[in-house]
Design a protein around this motif. Structure first.
Motif, PDB file in Angstrom:
ATOM      1  N   SER A  31      -4.415   4.961 -10.218  1.00 48.71           N
ATOM      2  CA  SER A  31      -5.397   5.718  -9.454  1.00 48.71           C
ATOM      3  C   SER A  31      -6.797   5.344  -9.924  1.00 48.71           C
ATOM      4  O   SER A  31      -7.051   5.263 -11.121  1.00 48.71           O
ATOM      5  CB  SER A  31      -5.153   7.213  -9.655  1.00 48.71           C
ATOM      6  OG  SER A  31      -6.133   7.974  -9.006  1.00 48.71           O
ATOM      7  N   ILE A  32      -7.689   5.110  -8.987  1.00 49.82           N
ATOM      8  CA  ILE A  32      -9.103   4.871  -9.299  1.00 49.82           C
ATOM      9  C   ILE A  32      -9.904   6.037  -8.752  1.00 49.82           C
ATOM     10  O   ILE A  32      -9.802   6.375  -7.564  1.00 49.82           O
ATOM     11  CB  ILE A  32      -9.616   3.551  -8.707  1.00 49.82           C
ATOM     12  CG1 ILE A  32      -8.816   2.366  -9.250  1.00 49.82           C
ATOM     13  CG2 ILE A  32     -11.100   3.372  -9.018  1.00 49.82           C
ATOM     14  CD1 ILE A  32      -9.195   1.027  -8.627  1.00 49.82           C
ATOM     15  N   ASN A  33     -10.682   6.653  -9.623  1.00 57.30           N
ATOM     16  CA  ASN A  33     -11.544   7.762  -9.247  1.00 57.30           C
ATOM     17  C   ASN A  33     -12.990   7.288  -9.284  1.00 57.30           C
ATOM     18  O   ASN A  33     -13.405   6.648 -10.250  1.00 57.30           O
ATOM     19  CB  ASN A  33     -11.353   8.929 -10.214  1.00 57.30           C
ATOM     20  CG  ASN A  33     -12.225  10.104  -9.848  1.00 57.30           C
ATOM     21  OD1 ASN A  33     -12.043  10.722  -8.812  1.00 57.30           O
ATOM     22  ND2 ASN A  33     -13.188  10.408 -10.703  1.00 57.30           N
ATOM     23  N   GLY A  34     -13.750   7.587  -8.256  1.00 55.53           N
ATOM     24  CA  GLY A  34     -15.139   7.137  -8.198  1.00 55.53           C
ATOM     25  C   GLY A  34     -16.102   8.246  -7.833  1.00 55.53           C
ATOM     26  O   GLY A  34     -15.724   9.235  -7.181  1.00 55.53           O
ATOM     27  N   PHE A  35     -17.354   8.068  -8.245  1.00 53.16           N
ATOM     28  CA  PHE A  35     -18.416   9.029  -7.932  1.00 53.16           C
ATOM     29  C   PHE A  35     -19.702   8.273  -7.649  1.00 53.16           C
ATOM     30  O   PHE A  35     -20.070   7.339  -8.381  1.00 53.16           O
ATOM     31  CB  PHE A  35     -18.644   9.989  -9.090  1.00 53.16           C
ATOM     32  CG  PHE A  35     -19.830  10.894  -8.900  1.00 53.16           C
ATOM     33  CD1 PHE A  35     -19.715  12.057  -8.166  1.00 53.16           C
ATOM     34  CD2 PHE A  35     -21.071  10.563  -9.423  1.00 53.16           C
ATOM     35  CE1 PHE A  35     -20.816  12.888  -7.964  1.00 53.16           C
ATOM     36  CE2 PHE A  35     -22.172  11.382  -9.238  1.00 53.16           C
ATOM     37  CZ  PHE A  35     -22.044  12.550  -8.498  1.00 53.16           C
ATOM     38  N   THR A  36     -20.393   8.672  -6.594  1.00 55.35           N
ATOM     39  CA  THR A  36     -21.716   8.147  -6.258  1.00 55.35           C
ATOM     40  C   THR A  36     -22.653   9.326  -6.072  1.00 55.35           C
ATOM     41  O   THR A  36     -22.335  10.249  -5.318  1.00 55.35           O
ATOM     42  CB  THR A  36     -21.684   7.311  -4.962  1.00 55.35           C
ATOM     43  OG1 THR A  36     -20.699   6.286  -5.082  1.00 55.35           O
ATOM     44  CG2 THR A  36     -23.041   6.681  -4.688  1.00 55.35           C
ATOM     45  N   GLY A  37     -23.792   9.295  -6.738  1.00 56.99           N
ATOM     46  CA  GLY A  37     -24.750  10.390  -6.644  1.00 56.99           C
ATOM     47  C   GLY A  37     -26.112   9.925  -6.158  1.00 56.99           C
ATOM     48  O   GLY A  37     -26.611   8.878  -6.574  1.00 56.99           O
ATOM     49  N   ALA A  38     -26.708  10.709  -5.271  1.00 60.35           N
ATOM     50  CA  ALA A  38     -28.034  10.416  -4.729  1.00 60.35           C
ATOM     51  C   ALA A  38     -29.029  11.477  -5.191  1.00 60.35           C
ATOM     52  O   ALA A  38     -28.639  12.555  -5.629  1.00 60.35           O
ATOM     53  CB  ALA A  38     -27.987  10.381  -3.200  1.00 60.35           C
ATOM     54  N   GLY A  39     -30.291  11.162  -5.080  1.00 58.75           N
ATOM     55  CA  GLY A  39     -31.330  12.108  -5.465  1.00 58.75           C
ATOM     56  C   GLY A  39     -31.612  13.139  -4.403  1.00 58.75           C
ATOM     57  O   GLY A  39     -32.306  14.124  -4.653  1.00 58.75           O
ATOM     58  N   GLN A  40     -31.060  12.920  -3.222  1.00 58.34           N
ATOM     59  CA  GLN A  40     -31.226  13.840  -2.101  1.00 58.34           C
ATOM     60  C   GLN A  40     -30.101  13.561  -1.119  1.00 58.34           C
ATOM     61  O   GLN A  40     -29.375  12.573  -1.269  1.00 58.34           O
ATOM     62  CB  GLN A  40     -32.580  13.603  -1.420  1.00 58.34           C
ATOM     63  CG  GLN A  40     -32.676  12.216  -0.774  1.00 58.34           C
ATOM     64  CD  GLN A  40     -34.020  11.953  -0.116  1.00 58.34           C
ATOM     65  OE1 GLN A  40     -35.040  11.922  -0.798  1.00 58.34           O
ATOM     66  NE2 GLN A  40     -34.012  11.771   1.191  1.00 58.34           N
ATOM     67  N   ALA A  41     -29.936  14.401  -0.133  1.00 56.15           N
ATOM     68  CA  ALA A  41     -28.963  14.123   0.923  1.00 56.15           C
ATOM     69  C   ALA A  41     -29.419  12.871   1.666  1.00 56.15           C
ATOM     70  O   ALA A  41     -30.585  12.748   2.035  1.00 56.15           O
ATOM     71  CB  ALA A  41     -28.861  15.303   1.876  1.00 56.15           C
ATOM     72  N   VAL A  42     -28.500  11.916   1.831  1.00 59.66           N
ATOM     73  CA  VAL A  42     -28.852  10.618   2.418  1.00 59.66           C
ATOM     74  C   VAL A  42     -28.080  10.389   3.721  1.00 59.66           C
ATOM     75  O   VAL A  42     -27.058  11.024   3.978  1.00 59.66           O
ATOM     76  CB  VAL A  42     -28.582   9.470   1.425  1.00 59.66           C
ATOM     77  CG1 VAL A  42     -29.539   9.560   0.243  1.00 59.66           C
ATOM     78  CG2 VAL A  42     -27.137   9.486   0.930  1.00 59.66           C
ATOM     79  N   ASP A  43     -28.591   9.446   4.512  1.00 58.15           N
ATOM     80  CA  ASP A  43     -27.977   9.149   5.806  1.00 58.15           C
ATOM     81  C   ASP A  43     -26.511   8.768   5.647  1.00 58.15           C
ATOM     82  O   ASP A  43     -25.647   9.268   6.368  1.00 58.15           O
ATOM     83  CB  ASP A  43     -28.728   8.016   6.506  1.00 58.15           C
ATOM     84  CG  ASP A  43     -30.142   8.423   6.911  1.00 58.15           C
ATOM     85  OD1 ASP A  43     -30.408   9.635   7.031  1.00 58.15           O
ATOM     86  OD2 ASP A  43     -30.983   7.527   7.107  1.00 58.15           O
ATOM     87  N   SER A  44     -26.213   7.854   4.723  1.00 56.94           N
ATOM     88  CA  SER A  44     -24.826   7.473   4.473  1.00 56.94           C
ATOM     89  C   SER A  44     -24.655   7.084   3.017  1.00 56.94           C
ATOM     90  O   SER A  44     -25.586   6.591   2.370  1.00 56.94           O
ATOM     91  CB  SER A  44     -24.383   6.335   5.403  1.00 56.94           C
ATOM     92  OG  SER A  44     -25.239   5.226   5.281  1.00 56.94           O
ATOM     93  N   ILE A  45     -23.466   7.327   2.499  1.00 54.65           N
ATOM     94  CA  ILE A  45     -23.154   7.109   1.087  1.00 54.65           C
ATOM     95  C   ILE A  45     -21.691   6.687   1.012  1.00 54.65           C
ATOM     96  O   ILE A  45     -20.869   7.162   1.793  1.00 54.65           O
ATOM     97  CB  ILE A  45     -23.433   8.394   0.277  1.00 54.65           C
ATOM     98  CG1 ILE A  45     -23.252   8.188  -1.218  1.00 54.65           C
ATOM     99  CG2 ILE A  45     -22.607   9.562   0.775  1.00 54.65           C
ATOM    100  CD1 ILE A  45     -23.750   9.384  -2.058  1.00 54.65           C
ATOM    101  N   GLY A  46     -21.382   5.776   0.092  1.00 56.49           N
ATOM    102  CA  GLY A  46     -20.004   5.315   0.073  1.00 56.49           C
ATOM    103  C   GLY A  46     -19.556   4.704  -1.239  1.00 56.49           C
ATOM    104  O   GLY A  46     -20.364   4.448  -2.140  1.00 56.49           O
TER     105      GLY A  46
END
Length: 117
Positions: A31-46
Motif C-alpha cells: 500500500s502506498i499512502n500519499g498526501f499533498t497540501g496547498a496553502g489555500q483551496a486550489v483549482d485542482s490537486i492530485g
C-alpha cells in the motif's frame, strides 16, 4: 540516504507540503499512502502513484495509479498494488497543484521494503 529532492518549498506559491509512505499489506500486496497540501483551496490537486521494484541493478516501474480533486486545500489517499514476493519495492509519488494557470509539482520517494513470502 534521503532520495527526495531538496527543492525549496518556499519557492512554491501553492504547493507547501507533500509526502508518501509504503507498507506491506500481505505477501502479495503493498500500500502506498500519499498526501499533498496547498496553502489555500486550489483549482485542482492530485497525486500520481508509481510502484517501483528493484531488479538488482535499477528501479523499474511495476504499477501506477492516480487521484485528484478540485477546490481542495489538501488531498490524501491510499492505493494498493499487487506484488511478487522476493523483491524490494518503493513508492514514487508525484504531487501536483494547478491554480489559476500556475502548475507546481514535487516528487517523493518512499523507503524501500522487502516483500517476503
Amino acid at each position: 540516504m534521503n532520495l527526495n529532492s531538496s527543492i525549496s518549498l518556499l519557492a512554491n506559491k501553492y504547493l507547501i507540503n507533500y509526502y508518501s509512505t509504503i507498507s506491506k499489506v500481505s505477501g502479495t500486496q503493498v500500500s502506498i499512502n500519499g498526501f499533498t497540501g496547498a496553502g489555500q483551496a486550489v483549482d485542482s490537486i492530485g497525486i500520481n502513484y508509481v510502484l517501483q521494484r528493484w531488479t538488482g541493478s535499477a528501479w523499474v516501474d511495476a504499477g501506477s495509479a492516480y487521484e485528484n480533486g478540485t477546490n481542495k486545500l489538501s488531498l490524501s489517499g491510499t492505493k494498493n498494488f499487487n506484488v511478487q514476493a522476493g523483491y524490494y519495492y518503493r513508492g514514487k509519488t508525484i504531487h501536483w497543484i494547478n491554480e489559476n494557470g500556475t502548475y507546481e509539482e514535487g516528487t517523493y520517494y518512499t523507503n524501500s521494503i522487502l516483500v517476503e513470502q
